[in-house]
Design a protein around this motif. Structure first.
Motif, short mmCIF file in Angstrom:
data_model
loop_
_atom_site.label_atom_id
_atom_site.label_comp_id
_atom_site.label_asym_id
_atom_site.label_seq_id
_atom_site.Cartn_x
_atom_site.Cartn_y
_atom_site.Cartn_z
N THR A 38 0.88 -1.18 -0.01
CA THR A 38 -0.05 0.11 0.08
C THR A 38 0.81 1.35 -0.14
OG1 THR A 38 -1.50 -1.18 1.24
CG2 THR A 38 -1.74 1.15 1.34
N GLN A 39 0.92 1.94 -0.95
CA GLN A 39 1.46 3.40 -0.96
C GLN A 39 0.73 4.24 0.18
OE1 GLN A 39 1.13 5.32 -4.87
NE2 GLN A 39 2.66 6.53 -4.37
N THR A 40 1.51 5.02 0.67
CA THR A 40 1.16 5.91 1.79
C THR A 40 2.08 7.04 1.80
OG1 THR A 40 2.73 5.15 3.32
CG2 THR A 40 0.52 4.15 3.57
N THR A 67 1.60 15.84 2.77
CA THR A 67 1.48 15.53 1.36
C THR A 67 0.14 15.64 1.00
OG1 THR A 67 3.65 14.34 1.28
CG2 THR A 67 2.20 14.09 -0.69
N ALA A 68 -0.57 14.81 1.74
CA ALA A 68 -2.09 14.57 1.49
C ALA A 68 -2.81 15.81 1.60
CB ALA A 68 -2.65 13.61 2.36
N ALA A 69 -2.50 16.60 2.31
CA ALA A 69 -3.16 17.98 2.64
C ALA A 69 -3.00 18.97 1.65
CB ALA A 69 -2.77 18.59 4.11
N GLU A 124 -6.61 13.42 14.09
CA GLU A 124 -6.26 12.30 13.54
C GLU A 124 -5.69 12.02 12.10
OE1 GLU A 124 -10.74 12.98 13.19
OE2 GLU A 124 -9.27 12.92 14.61
N PHE A 125 -6.06 13.04 11.31
CA PHE A 125 -5.45 13.27 9.87
C PHE A 125 -3.93 13.86 9.95
CE2 PHE A 125 -4.58 15.73 6.12
CZ PHE A 125 -4.90 14.75 5.10
N GLN A 126 -3.54 14.72 11.05
CA GLN A 126 -2.45 15.19 11.09
C GLN A 126 -1.32 14.10 11.64
OE1 GLN A 126 -2.17 18.95 12.97
NE2 GLN A 126 -4.33 19.50 12.34
N GLU A 127 -1.92 13.35 12.48
CA GLU A 127 -0.97 12.43 13.10
C GLU A 127 -0.73 11.16 12.39
OE1 GLU A 127 -2.99 12.14 16.95
OE2 GLU A 127 -2.62 14.13 17.38
N GLY A 128 -1.46 10.58 11.48
CA GLY A 128 -1.23 9.53 10.91
C GLY A 128 -0.59 9.56 9.42
N VAL A 129 -0.97 8.31 8.90
CA VAL A 129 -0.26 8.43 7.43
C VAL A 129 -1.50 8.13 6.35
CG1 VAL A 129 2.00 7.52 7.95
CG2 VAL A 129 0.26 5.85 7.37
N VAL A 130 -1.52 8.60 5.37
CA VAL A 130 -2.78 8.40 4.61
C VAL A 130 -2.24 7.35 3.30
CG1 VAL A 130 -4.28 9.69 2.87
CG2 VAL A 130 -3.45 10.86 5.19
N SER A 131 -3.08 6.64 3.13
CA SER A 131 -2.88 5.63 2.03
C SER A 131 -3.65 6.28 0.66
CB SER A 131 -3.60 4.01 2.29
OG SER A 131 -4.78 4.44 2.14
N ARG A 132 -3.15 5.75 -0.63
CA ARG A 132 -3.61 6.13 -1.68
C ARG A 132 -5.12 6.12 -1.73
NH1 ARG A 132 -2.35 9.72 -5.12
NH2 ARG A 132 -0.02 9.18 -4.90
#
Length: 130
Positions: free
Chosen positions: A7-9, A14-16, A29-37
């Motif tokens: 899974t690409q994260t 970058t997500a923002a 929770e958005f700021q502290e985690g990683v976001v998958s594609r």
């Protein structure tokens, strides 16, 4: 041996940026985690309320502020606007239409015109003048 699809994260910053929202205004929770594609695609296709609200009201990151004002990010810096702005603040600037904004819009339009001319010339569509 079979290959596994990983899974690409990406980092929240970058997500923002891809979502065109100000990172510090997103939920913790958005700021502290990683976001998958896949998560990013889901946020783009069916944005939650917090994302719709950020896109509608801001605060907006510089690239969005610049686009809404019709100027470059450098133009924002020259004007001393380094902080994110809300939609209300952007609309107030548009209504006020200060001299610096008029000047930056004209500069930005000239730059875009020149970029289009150079692109057309490099594509061979520039017609010689007679």
């Amino acid at each position: 041996m079979t290959s596994r699809k990983t899974t690409q994260t990406m980092k929240p910053a970058t997500a923002a940026k891809k979502l065109e929202v100000h990172l510090e205004s997103t939920p913790a929770e958005f700021q502290e985690g990683v976001v998958s594609r896949d998560e990013l695609n889901a946020l783009q296709s069916d944005p939650p309320e917090w994302l719709r609200n950020l896109r509608r009201n801001g605060p907006h990151p510089r690239q969005v502020v610049a686009a809404k004002l019709g100027i470059s990010i450098s133009g924002l810096a020259r004007a001393g606007l380094l902080d994110p702005l809300t939609t209300e603040q952007i609309n107030a600037l548009k209504d006020e239409n200060p001299e610096w904004l008029q000047r930056e819009r004209a500069t930005h339009a000239e730059v875009k015109k020149e970029e289009a001319r150079v692109k057309a010339k490099s594509a061979g569509t520039d017609q010689p003048r007679s």
